[in-house]
Design an enzyme around this catalytic site. Structure first.
Site, PDB file in Angstrom:
ATOM      1  N   SER A  97       0.825  -1.205   0.000  1.00 15.48           N
ATOM      2  CA  SER A  97       0.000   0.000   0.000  1.00 15.48           C
ATOM      3  C   SER A  97       0.859   1.254   0.000  1.00 15.48           C
ATOM      4  O   SER A  97       1.648   1.467  -0.913  1.00 15.48           O
ATOM      5  CB  SER A  97      -0.965  -0.045   1.189  1.00 15.48           C
ATOM      6  OG  SER A  97      -1.967   0.935   1.070  1.00 15.48           O
ATOM      7  N   ASP A 237      -2.308   6.231  -3.901  1.00 15.65           N
ATOM      8  CA  ASP A 237      -1.197   5.458  -3.371  1.00 15.65           C
ATOM      9  C   ASP A 237      -0.963   4.269  -4.313  1.00 15.65           C
ATOM     10  O   ASP A 237      -1.718   4.074  -5.269  1.00 15.65           O
ATOM     11  CB  ASP A 237      -1.449   5.057  -1.918  1.00 15.65           C
ATOM     12  CG  ASP A 237      -2.542   4.012  -1.762  1.00 15.65           C
ATOM     13  OD1 ASP A 237      -3.383   3.877  -2.670  1.00 15.65           O
ATOM     14  OD2 ASP A 237      -2.569   3.329  -0.711  1.00 15.65           O
ATOM     15  N   ASP A 239      -1.472   1.062  -4.453  1.00 16.18           N
ATOM     16  CA  ASP A 239      -2.483   0.035  -4.744  1.00 16.18           C
ATOM     17  C   ASP A 239      -3.879   0.621  -4.929  1.00 16.18           C
ATOM     18  O   ASP A 239      -4.857  -0.103  -5.041  1.00 16.18           O
ATOM     19  CB  ASP A 239      -2.478  -1.067  -3.690  1.00 16.18           C
ATOM     20  CG  ASP A 239      -3.022  -0.625  -2.337  1.00 16.18           C
ATOM     21  OD1 ASP A 239      -2.864   0.566  -1.993  1.00 16.18           O
ATOM     22  OD2 ASP A 239      -3.587  -1.461  -1.610  1.00 16.18           O
ATOM     23  N   ASP A 241      -6.076   2.379  -3.099  1.00 20.14           N
ATOM     24  CA  ASP A 241      -7.194   2.411  -2.149  1.00 20.14           C
ATOM     25  C   ASP A 241      -7.317   3.753  -1.445  1.00 20.14           C
ATOM     26  O   ASP A 241      -8.294   3.991  -0.732  1.00 20.14           O
ATOM     27  CB  ASP A 241      -7.105   1.262  -1.138  1.00 20.14           C
ATOM     28  CG  ASP A 241      -5.910   1.348  -0.196  1.00 20.14           C
ATOM     29  OD1 ASP A 241      -4.984   2.147  -0.472  1.00 20.14           O
ATOM     30  OD2 ASP A 241      -5.889   0.619   0.810  1.00 20.14           O
TER      31      ASP A 241
END
Length: 448
Positions: A97, A237, A239, A241
């Site tokens: 992440s 970010d 990934d 999310d």
């Protein structure tokens, strides 16, 4: 050496030292034994270590008897959406992440489409610790190049007034920090009729800035918005999310405020309860009162917010780090849903985002982190109790001290080997004073 971090937020560590392919294989195998569903969908973000770790994870799942569907480089929210909407699947993604590029990790998704809750994670860890006693099963089948993105985008756009957005012909700047957004975000925004200016989109997997979408990391995006005369800028970010916003003119909006504004628009679309975590801005409480809806707060962590959202049948939710949750779409933090909601808001209101954000009062959150021995965290809490004895103290997640117009929170991070100290007040000076008051008070503590 940095230790492997294991929590309900997943497994994270520095690749090659605290996190290895052996860890990925063993956690894959353990998850395969834990999951009752026959099929597991897997993916990864763009980190260069991702392919090796995913291969090991897949091998572990296969020897545990699971069929594996490999979606390749894919946003975390697309995987959680897929599992939520399709029966007989669990999921796993290789990502750290917002952590720095040297980190990687594994997020595990239950059959409900949410990350494992504490009870489920405890069950998994029992299997992990006793893995040597378990025999391999008949190996599962591996399916390569399993594509889900067009179905994911179509499902989201069915909930958004696409025509209203297209009529505005927004010019959008995007900073995906060489993450998964580098692959998908331009295509997504073009579906909404936007012209898109990308920065920090290559080389994929080599992050050119701190990957956390915090204001101090968005200077280049703000400059791009100004230079290119963009209507808005978005930062994701790695990934995808979490989302941060830069308004027209290059003003960086805090991730706390942009999350609250998105929640307000979801409430304009449909009234209902709101769920956020304990350290999300009080602006959400103000928005709840204005809309005559209840606001519920949970421990920090997506799984806690999502489970409470389901319990109270929430209309909107999220975490103040830019994690917007639109439950009509799916129960997960999602930067693509966040972008669609914010563009729809601007289009329907016929206002620029700089005009929209002025309609909401300002709170100031100061976020600080310190290295502190985790085994001595209770010493830190006791020190905080004495320093802030004039406040209302709660221990739902770490320690939080509330005052009439401000608060301060201290909690162990679930994703890094640090202690996070947040403070919010009506002015930046007041919030900074709370942080400094604490830091000065604990500097005499032997474990600091």
């Amino acid at each position: 050496m940095e230790k492997l971090i294991i929590s309900v937020s997943g497994i994270r560590g520095i690749y090659g030292t605290s996190l290895t392919q052996k860890h990925a294989f063993d956690f894959g195998k353990s998850f395969g034994f834990w999951a009752k569903n026959k099929n597991i969908i897997v993916g990864q973000d763009t980190r260069l270590s991702g392919s090796d770790l995913k291969s090991a994870l897949v091998s572990g799942l296969l020897v545990a008897g699971k069929n594996v569907y490999d979606a390749g480089i894919v946003p975390t929210p697309a995987l959680t959406w897929f599992v939520e909407k399709h029966n007989n699947f669990c999921g796993a993604i290789i990502t750290a992440s917002h952590n720095p590029v040297e980190y990687n990790g594994i997020k595990l998704i239950s059959h409900s489409g949410t990350f494992l809750n504490p009870e489920e994670f405890s069950q998994l860890m029992k299997i992990y610790k006793g893995l040597r006693k378990r025999r391999e099963r008949k190996h599962g089948i591996y399916y390569e190049n399993f594509s889900i993105m067009e179905e994911y985008f179509s499902s989201l756009l069915n909930l958004i007034d696409v025509d209203a957005i297209k009529r505005k012909k927004f010019k959008v700047a995007v900073d995906p920090v060489q993450g998964v957004g580098s692959v998908f975000t331009k295509h997504f925004l073009e579906k909404l009729g936007c012209s898109v200016k990308m920065i920090n989109d290559a080389p994929v997997g080599v992050f050119s800035r701190n990957p956390e979408p915090r204001p101090e990391n968005l200077i280049s995006l703000a400059e791009c918005v100004r230079k290119e005369s963009c209507d808005i800028g978005f930062a994701q970010d790695p990934d995808c999310d979490r989302l941060a916003v830069v308004a027209d003119g290059g003003k960086i909006i805090s991730e706390e405020k942009s999350t609250a504004i998105a929640i307000d628009w979801m409430l304009q679309k449909k009234k209902g309860p709101v769920v956020v975590n304990l350290v999300t801005t009080r602006l959400v409480d103000d928005i709840g009162k204005q809309n005559n809806v209840d606001v519920f707060r949970t421990k920090v962590g997506e799984v806690y917010v999502v489970e409470e959202m389901k319990r109270v049948n929430a209309t909107a939710g999220g975490e103040g780090n830019g994690g917007i949750i639109y439950p009509d779409f799916h129960y997960g933090r999602d930067s693509f849903a966040g972008m669609a909601i914010i563009l729809e808001l601007s289009a329907k209101k016929e206002k620029s985002f700089s005009e929209i954000e002025k309609d909401f009062c300002n709170y100031y959150i100061v976020k600080h982190a310190i290295k502190y021995p985790s085994e001595k965290i209770d010493v830190l809490f006791r020190k905080a109790e004495k320093i802030f004895s004039d406040g209302k103290i709660s221990y739902t997640d770490g320690i939080k001290i509330d005052f009439e117009n401000r608060w301060v929170s201290i909690r162990r991070s679930g994703t890094e080997s640090i202690v996070r100290i947040f403070a919010e007040a009506k002015t930046e000076k007041e919030a900074t004073t709370l942080i400094n008051r604490l830091l000065c008070g604990i500097s005499s503590c032997k474990s600091f």
